[in-house]
Design an enzyme around this catalytic site. Structure first.
Site, PDB file in Angstrom:
ATOM      1  N   ILE A  78      10.749  -4.632 -36.026  1.00  0.00           N
ATOM      2  CA  ILE A  78      11.763  -5.555 -36.535  1.00  0.00           C
ATOM      3  C   ILE A  78      11.116  -6.911 -36.743  1.00  0.00           C
ATOM      4  CG2 ILE A  78      14.004  -6.654 -36.089  1.00  0.00           C
ATOM      5  CD1 ILE A  78      14.115  -3.583 -36.360  1.00  0.00           C
ATOM      6  N   ALA A 123       8.891 -11.142 -34.080  1.00  0.00           N
ATOM      7  CA  ALA A 123       9.030  -9.715 -34.394  1.00  0.00           C
ATOM      8  C   ALA A 123       8.996  -8.936 -33.091  1.00  0.00           C
ATOM      9  CB  ALA A 123       7.885  -9.261 -35.292  1.00  0.00           C
ATOM     10  N   LYS A 124       9.334  -7.692 -33.146  1.00  0.00           N
ATOM     11  CA  LYS A 124       9.178  -6.809 -31.982  1.00  0.00           C
ATOM     12  C   LYS A 124       9.142  -5.383 -32.497  1.00  0.00           C
ATOM     13  CE  LYS A 124       9.154  -7.340 -27.441  1.00  0.00           C
ATOM     14  NZ  LYS A 124       8.781  -8.606 -26.778  1.00  0.00           N
ATOM     15  N   GLY A 125       8.467  -4.527 -31.748  1.00  0.00           N
ATOM     16  CA  GLY A 125       8.424  -3.132 -32.156  1.00  0.00           C
ATOM     17  C   GLY A 125       8.499  -2.241 -30.942  1.00  0.00           C
ATOM     18  N   ASP A 164       3.575  -5.089 -24.772  1.00  0.00           N
ATOM     19  CA  ASP A 164       4.871  -5.361 -24.150  1.00  0.00           C
ATOM     20  C   ASP A 164       5.048  -4.290 -23.073  1.00  0.00           C
ATOM     21  OD1 ASP A 164       7.330  -7.182 -24.638  1.00  0.00           O
ATOM     22  OD2 ASP A 164       8.233  -5.202 -24.446  1.00  0.00           O
TER      23      ASP A 164
END
Ligand code: GLU
Length: 440
Positions: A78, A123-125, A164
Site C-alpha cells: 500500500i 507505504a507498507k506491505g 517489519d
C-alpha cells in the site's frame, strides 16, 4: 456528448472519506489524522487526500514448498502518500496481515516520515503467512516471488521496503538481490538502496537493527523530565520482546532503567529488582521466547498480573490493538510509550485519557527504525559506509528535534502529545501541498 467523469472526492473543499467500521484500524488511523487536521486547521483537501492511500496493490503468487507441493500466498503493498519523497515502509510477514491493517500502517508511515522531516512518503506491505512454519528455503522462494510480483511498483527512488514484524535483514537481502537481478543485467550494485534494513555485508547501515529501540530511549530522555520522570531511576514494563522491545531494553538499561515486567506470546515475567535484559535476550535467541527464563527474583506470572504491575512507563512493543478498554483499566503506570504501531484501541485510548495516563505516540517513539533506514539509503546513494557513532549521532539529532517539535506543538495548540505529533506531521505535509498545488 462529453462523458461525465465521476471522482470520489472533490477538491479543494472535499469532505473527508472515513471508513465507518468500528474495528477498522485504518478508520482509527484516519481519525487521528482528522483530529490533528482540526487542531492545526489544515485545508479540507489535504485532509481528504490523507484519508485514502494513493495506490493499493494486492498480489497472489505460488510458492513451491519443500515437499514439492505449491501454495498460493496473498501479498500487499500500500502506497499511502509520496508528496514528500519516495514511498517508504516495512514489509510484514504475519498470518493476520489484512488490507485494512496495511492501509493503516502505510498512513502511519506517511505521518512518521513527515514528523521526522525525512524526504520520504509512506507505504507498507505484507504477506499473509506464518513465517515460523516455513523453512529457510521456502522463505527465500516466497520473498523472491513476492518481490518479483511487486515488479516496478517498488524501486530505489520510487518505493523502498524495509523490515517489519516477521521480517529481518536476511529477507531484505533476498529482496534487494531479486530486484537487482530482475531490473538490471545483475552485474552492478547501483540499486542496493531499493531496500533498507539489509545486513551490513549487503550494504546495510551500522545501527539499523537496534535503531527502533535506541530511538525510544532518545525520545524518553528528551520528554520524560517534563513528565516528572528520570531515566536513571526509570521502572518500566515491556509488552513484546522482539526487535523493538529487546533493543529498547538494552538502551534503557544503559541509562539506568530497570525492566520490571515483560510479556511475549508465550509467557509473562516480573522481577521487582529488574530483569537481567542481556541474559533474557540471549534466552530468546536460544529458545524463541521468554518462557522458561530463570534468574534471581524472577517469577512467571499470569497475563493480568503483568498488566497490573506498577511501573513508571509501560511500553507496548508488539502488535496493534493490544491495549483495549479492559487492559487500559488494569495498567498501573504514569506514561504509555507506543513502541509498536497502533497498540491501543480507541476505547483503550479513551480510558487512558480519563485515567490521566500520558501517551507518547508511535509515530514519534518508534521512528528510529525508518530514520536509520533513511541514513542507510543516503549512504548507499553516496557509496559510503558510516561508523556506528555517526549513525547514532544522526539518529539522536533527528529524533530529539522531532520530540521537541511535538512538545512545542502540544503547548502551542494546548493538546496532548499524540494529537500534537500528528499535527506537526500534517502541517509539514499541508505546507508541501500548498506550495506545490494539486496537479494539474
Ligand atoms: N517497519 C518500520 C516502521 O514501521 C521501519 C520502516 C522503514 O525502515 O522503512 O517504522
Amino acid at each position: 456528448m462529453t462523458p461525465t467523469l465521476r471522482v470520489p472526492i472533490e477538491l479543494p473543499n472535499a469532505k473527508p472519506l472515513s471508513p465507518t467500521d468500528p474495528d477498522s484500524l485504518f478508520a482509527m488511523a484516519v481519525e487521528s489524522v482528522n483530529q490533528a487536521c482540526e487542531v492545526v486547521n489544515a485545508p479540507g483537501y489535504v485532509r481528504a487526500i490523507l484519508s485514502q492511500p494513493k495506490n493499493e496493490l494486492i498480489v497472489h503468487f505460488p510458492v513451491r514448498r519443500d515437499d514439492g507441493s505449491y501454495e498460493i500466498f496473498k501479498g500487499y503493498r500500500i502506497q499511502h502518500n509520496n508528496v514528500l519523497g519516495p514511498y517508504k515502509g516495512g514489509i510484514r510477514y504475519h498470518p493476520e496481515v489484512s488490507l485494512d491493517d496495511v492501509k493503516a500502517l502505510a498512513l502511519w508511515m506517511t505521518m512518521k516520515c513527515a514528523l521526522m522531516r525525512l524526504p520520504f512518503g509512506g507505504a507498507k506491505g505484507g504477506v499473509k503467512v506464518n513465517a515460523r512454519e516455513l523453512s529457510s528455503n521456502e522463505l527465500m522462494r516466497l520473498t523472491r516471488r513476492f518481490t518479483s510480483a511487486m515488479g516496478n511498483h517498488i524501486g530505489p527512488d520510487h518505493d523502498i521496503p524495509a523490515p517489519d514484524v516477521g521480517t529481518n535483514a536476511q529477507i531484505m537481502d533476498w529482496m534487494m538481490d531479486t530486484y537487482i537481478n530482475t531490473h538490471t543485467d545483475g552485474a552492478h550494485q547501483g540499486m542496493v538502496h531499493v531496500v533498507t534494513g539489509k545486513s551490513v555485508g549487503c550494504g546495510g547501515s551500522e545501527g539499523r537493527e537496534k535503531a527502533t529501540g535506541q530511538g525510544i530511549c532518545y525520545v524518553l530522555s528528551e520528554l520524560l523530565p517534563e513528565l516528572n520522570l528520570r531515566m536513571d531511576t526509570l521502572r518500566y514494563s515491556l509488552l513484546g520482546f522482539g526487535n523493538v522491545g529487546a533493543f529498547a531494553a538494552q538502551a534503557l538499561g544503559a541509562e539506568g532503567g530497570k525492566l520490571i515486567a515483560v510479556m511475549d506470546h508465550a509467557a509473562a515475567l516480573v522481577n521487582a529488582d529488574g530483569l537481567p535484559t542481556g541474559e533474557l535476550q540471549q534466552h530468546v535467541v536460544n529458545n524463541g521466547s521468554i518462557a522458561g527464563f530463570k534468574s534471581a527474583g524472577t517469577r512467571e506470572v499470569p497475563a493480568e498480573e503483568f498488566y497490573r504491575t506498577s511501573t513508571d512507563v509501560f511500553i507496548p512493543a508488539a502488535l496493534e490493538r493490544m491495549i483495549d478498554e479492559e487492559k487500559a483499566h488494569w495498567l498501573d503506570c504514569k506514561v504509555l510509550v507506543e513502541g509498536g504501531n497502533g497498540p491501543t484501541t480507541p476505547a483503550g485510548a479513551e480510558v487512558l485519557r480519563q485515567r490521566g495516563i500520558a501517551v507518547l505516540p508511535a509515530i514519534l517513539c518508534n521512528a528510529g527504525g525508518v530514520t536509520v533506514s533513511y541514513l542507510e539509503w543516503v549512504q548507499n546513494k553516496m557509496g559510503v559506509h558510516w561508523d556506528l557513532q555517526r549513525v547514532d549521532r544522526e539518529l539522536q539529532r533527528t529524533i530529539v528535534l522531532a520530540a521537541r517539535r511535538v512538545r512545542l506543538a502540544s503547548h502551542r495548540h494546548d493538546t496532548d502529545l499524540s494529537t500534537a505529533a500528528f499535527g506537526v506531521a500534517v502541517e509539514h505535509l499541508a505546507d508541501s501541498y500548498l506550495r506545490r498545488g494539486i496537479f494539474p
